[in-house]
Design an enzyme around this catalytic site. Structure first.
Site, PDB file in Angstrom:
ATOM      1  N   ARG A 207      22.472  21.228 -21.925  1.00 26.01           N
ATOM      2  CA  ARG A 207      23.574  20.832 -21.045  1.00 26.01           C
ATOM      3  C   ARG A 207      23.298  19.594 -20.211  1.00 26.01           C
ATOM      4  O   ARG A 207      24.110  18.662 -20.187  1.00 26.01           O
ATOM      5  CB  ARG A 207      23.944  22.007 -20.129  1.00 26.01           C
ATOM      6  CG  ARG A 207      24.463  23.208 -20.888  1.00 26.01           C
ATOM      7  CD  ARG A 207      24.602  24.425 -20.007  1.00 26.01           C
ATOM      8  NE  ARG A 207      23.273  24.927 -19.638  1.00 26.01           N
ATOM      9  CZ  ARG A 207      23.057  25.925 -18.803  1.00 26.01           C
ATOM     10  NH1 ARG A 207      24.070  26.530 -18.217  1.00 26.01           N
ATOM     11  NH2 ARG A 207      21.825  26.339 -18.548  1.00 26.01           N
ATOM     12  N   SER A 208      22.184  19.577 -19.489  1.00 25.50           N
ATOM     13  CA  SER A 208      21.970  18.462 -18.559  1.00 25.50           C
ATOM     14  C   SER A 208      21.757  17.115 -19.244  1.00 25.50           C
ATOM     15  O   SER A 208      22.269  16.103 -18.756  1.00 25.50           O
ATOM     16  CB  SER A 208      20.850  18.773 -17.561  1.00 25.50           C
ATOM     17  OG  SER A 208      19.626  19.017 -18.196  1.00 25.50           O
TER      18      SER A 208
ATOM     19  N   CYS B 216      19.856  21.661 -15.648  1.00 24.92           N
ATOM     20  CA  CYS B 216      20.073  22.945 -16.322  1.00 24.92           C
ATOM     21  C   CYS B 216      18.717  23.645 -16.406  1.00 24.92           C
ATOM     22  O   CYS B 216      17.801  23.305 -15.654  1.00 24.92           O
ATOM     23  CB  CYS B 216      20.747  22.777 -17.689  1.00 24.92           C
ATOM     24  SG  CYS B 216      19.772  21.969 -18.967  1.00 24.92           S
TER      25      CYS B 216
END
Length: 161
Positions: free
Chosen positions: A14-15, A8
């Site tokens: 997110r990641s 991300c």
């Protein structure tokens, strides 16, 4: 062993959550000897930082262990990871730019939502400027996307490498 990299922007929302969900799923499916994963960001905004507190809270709420320090994608990642999975078009474009810059190609560069049968959007929204509900929405999207991604990987012959 198949290596998967989730990417991300800053590697704090997110990641790292995607990596944690993936790791939990491979452990649950007794596939830890077949896969390993990591996550990173395309920017250098948060190198060395822990994930966003809301990411940590969301992971804990969903009983997903998450331990990570933010880092930036590098040339070694582009060479060593079998799958590079971006959260959105912007980061996928940044990865493609880096591949070109280093004279590399990558046959397994995807958006994570490409694995969902009928996603509402091709991108995972960035929850950074949202509230707790934005992080929960991202968790639900990633949980479903990664389930389908894992099914895709399990169908591949290279899982037995």
């Amino acid at each position: 062993m198949i290596k998967v990299l989730f990417v991300c922007l800053g590697n704090i929302c997110r990641s790292p959550l995607a990596q944690a969900i993936f790791n939990q799923k491979i452990q649950k499916n007794q596939l830890s000897n077949k896969f390993m994963s990591d996550s990173c960001g395309t920017s250098d905004y948060h190198i060395g930082e822990l994930p966003d507190e809301r990411t940590l809270n969301c992971a804990a709420k969903n009983q997903v262990p998450l331990q990570h320090r933010a880092r930036q994608i590098n040339r070694v990642d582009l060479r060593e990871f079998h799958y590079i999975v971006a959260m959105d078009f912007s980061n996928k474009k940044n990865i493609k730019h880096l591949l070109e810059k280093f004279g590399l190609e990558h046959k397994n560069l995807f958006l994570i939502r490409e694995f969902q049968p009928e996603p509402e959007s091709p991108e995972v929204p960035d929850p950074y400027y949202g509230g707790e509900d934005s992080f929960e929405e991202v968790y639900q999207i990633l949980d479903d996307s990664i389930e389908h991604f894992l099914e895709y990987l399990k169908k591949g012959e290279d899982i037995y490498v």
